[in-house]
Scaffold this motif. Sequence first.
Motif, PDB file in Angstrom:
ATOM      1  N   ASN A 192      -7.950   6.340  11.937  1.00 37.33           N
ATOM      2  CA  ASN A 192      -8.151   4.908  12.162  1.00 37.33           C
ATOM      3  C   ASN A 192      -9.429   4.639  12.962  1.00 37.33           C
ATOM      4  OD1 ASN A 192      -7.113   5.974  14.516  1.00 37.33           O
ATOM      5  ND2 ASN A 192      -5.591   4.381  14.835  1.00 37.33           N
ATOM      6  N   TRP A 210      -9.141  10.722   6.471  1.00 35.21           N
ATOM      7  CA  TRP A 210      -9.034   9.423   7.149  1.00 35.21           C
ATOM      8  C   TRP A 210      -8.538   9.574   8.580  1.00 35.21           C
ATOM      9  CZ3 TRP A 210      -4.628   6.844   9.060  1.00 35.21           C
ATOM     10  CH2 TRP A 210      -4.858   5.530   9.481  1.00 35.21           C
ATOM     11  N   ASN A 227     -13.532  -3.289   0.734  1.00 32.72           N
ATOM     12  CA  ASN A 227     -12.328  -4.068   1.059  1.00 32.72           C
ATOM     13  C   ASN A 227     -11.057  -3.373   0.583  1.00 32.72           C
ATOM     14  OD1 ASN A 227     -13.931  -6.190   2.173  1.00 32.72           O
ATOM     15  ND2 ASN A 227     -14.247  -7.020   0.118  1.00 32.72           N
ATOM     16  N   GLY A 228     -11.042  -2.044   0.733  1.00 35.57           N
ATOM     17  CA  GLY A 228      -9.859  -1.264   0.407  1.00 35.57           C
ATOM     18  C   GLY A 228      -9.727  -0.881  -1.047  1.00 35.57           C
ATOM     19  N   ASN A 252     -16.193   3.158   7.754  1.00 30.56           N
ATOM     20  CA  ASN A 252     -16.090   2.478   6.462  1.00 30.56           C
ATOM     21  C   ASN A 252     -14.808   2.836   5.725  1.00 30.56           C
ATOM     22  OD1 ASN A 252     -18.640   1.161   6.704  1.00 30.56           O
ATOM     23  ND2 ASN A 252     -19.651   3.077   6.115  1.00 30.56           N
ATOM     24  N   ASP A 253     -13.758   3.193   6.479  1.00 31.80           N
ATOM     25  CA  ASP A 253     -12.459   3.561   5.917  1.00 31.80           C
ATOM     26  C   ASP A 253     -12.464   5.037   5.502  1.00 31.80           C
ATOM     27  OD1 ASP A 253      -9.823   3.378   4.982  1.00 31.80           O
ATOM     28  OD2 ASP A 253     -10.146   1.429   4.087  1.00 31.80           O
ATOM     29  N   ALA A 254     -11.558   5.414   4.623  1.00 35.16           N
ATOM     30  CA  ALA A 254     -11.387   6.813   4.234  1.00 35.16           C
ATOM     31  C   ALA A 254     -12.602   7.337   3.485  1.00 35.16           C
ATOM     32  CB  ALA A 254     -10.151   6.956   3.364  1.00 35.16           C
ATOM     33  N   GLN A 304       0.819  -1.209   0.000  1.00 37.07           N
ATOM     34  CA  GLN A 304       0.000   0.000   0.000  1.00 37.07           C
ATOM     35  C   GLN A 304       0.858   1.265   0.000  1.00 37.07           C
ATOM     36  OE1 GLN A 304      -2.394   0.515   3.510  1.00 37.07           O
ATOM     37  NE2 GLN A 304      -3.895   1.773   2.451  1.00 37.07           N
ATOM     38  N   LEU A 334     -15.281   2.789  -0.752  1.00 39.46           N
ATOM     39  CA  LEU A 334     -14.333   1.678  -0.774  1.00 39.46           C
ATOM     40  C   LEU A 334     -15.033   0.376  -0.424  1.00 39.46           C
ATOM     41  CD1 LEU A 334     -11.339   3.360   1.091  1.00 39.46           C
ATOM     42  CD2 LEU A 334     -11.453   2.849  -1.352  1.00 39.46           C
ATOM     43  N   PHE A 377     -15.283   7.421  10.297  1.00 36.06           N
ATOM     44  CA  PHE A 377     -14.406   6.642   9.420  1.00 36.06           C
ATOM     45  C   PHE A 377     -14.613   5.134   9.576  1.00 36.06           C
ATOM     46  CE2 PHE A 377     -12.292  10.697  10.393  1.00 36.06           C
ATOM     47  CZ  PHE A 377     -12.231  11.227   9.114  1.00 36.06           C
TER      48      PHE A 377
END
Length: 291
Positions: A241, A239, A176-177, A201-203, A72, A174, A199
């Motif tokens: 964590n 983003w 799964n990234g 659901n991620d960024a 990444q 997103l 966040f």
Amino acid sequence: MSLTLTNDVASVTINEFGAELTSFYHKLNNLEYIWSGDAKYWGRHAPVLFPIVGRLKDNTYYLDDQSYNMSQHGFARDLPFEITYQSATKATFTLYSSEKTKEKYPYNFKLSIHYQLIENNLKITYEINNPNPIPLPFAIGAHPAFKVPLKADEERSDYYLSLSPTKARTFLPLKNGLLDLENKSLHNAKKIHLNPETFKNDALIFDLQADETNICLKSRNHPYGVSLTTTDARFIGLWSNYPNSGQFVCIEPWWGITDTVNTTQQLSDKYGINILAPFDTFTTMYTISIY
């Protein structure tokens, strides 16, 4: 080794390793604005993302029939840069291609990052040179993490982000990234509150269409904050964590983006990739202001 730029208003510290901004301190406000890098939450401060931004599907891409593995955000953030210019308020950090980088990215390149401190503003310029007789596919991005809250008697939930000019922008979710373009939507939120679930659901990723955009981090309690301006970034990522929330939020201008769910994994076809002509140079910049 770290290098410090300073003037009467502010000071900036940059680590030679990764050319990473590790401190932006306002002398008059007596406030530090960059996240401490506590590894319990997220052990970085402001990594440089190159030659990819985000994830590759299966950490793999292809050039013709040859496969390459890259983790990444690429490798620049994990390599030492050379300090090629330094003054009281300016510095340039340069990364050259090597046999080690060619194992993951089989191109010659020269990446220079210019930092310039002007009063309470830090101008950051990316310069990529393609010395190859063939086109250079690449992405680059910034990942600065800002301390939230700025003051000890506050919570992160006292803060919010705003994008200007205020208008509808395409939100890129997103899965799964990876980018789920089939479910993209228009988003017109004037404020993004930094609640515990922001966040989950991620960024949060928006397509800026390379338009000039300003993103502000503000508190409901006082006038101190951060302003980040990009003149031509294609995307912005926001983003922090989750659920193990650190006391920071990242505002990330990107010239490139993570793979799509349906990617072919061919680097030259990658969504959002830039193609730099032989012997040409790509230059872009963004500015961080603290107040």
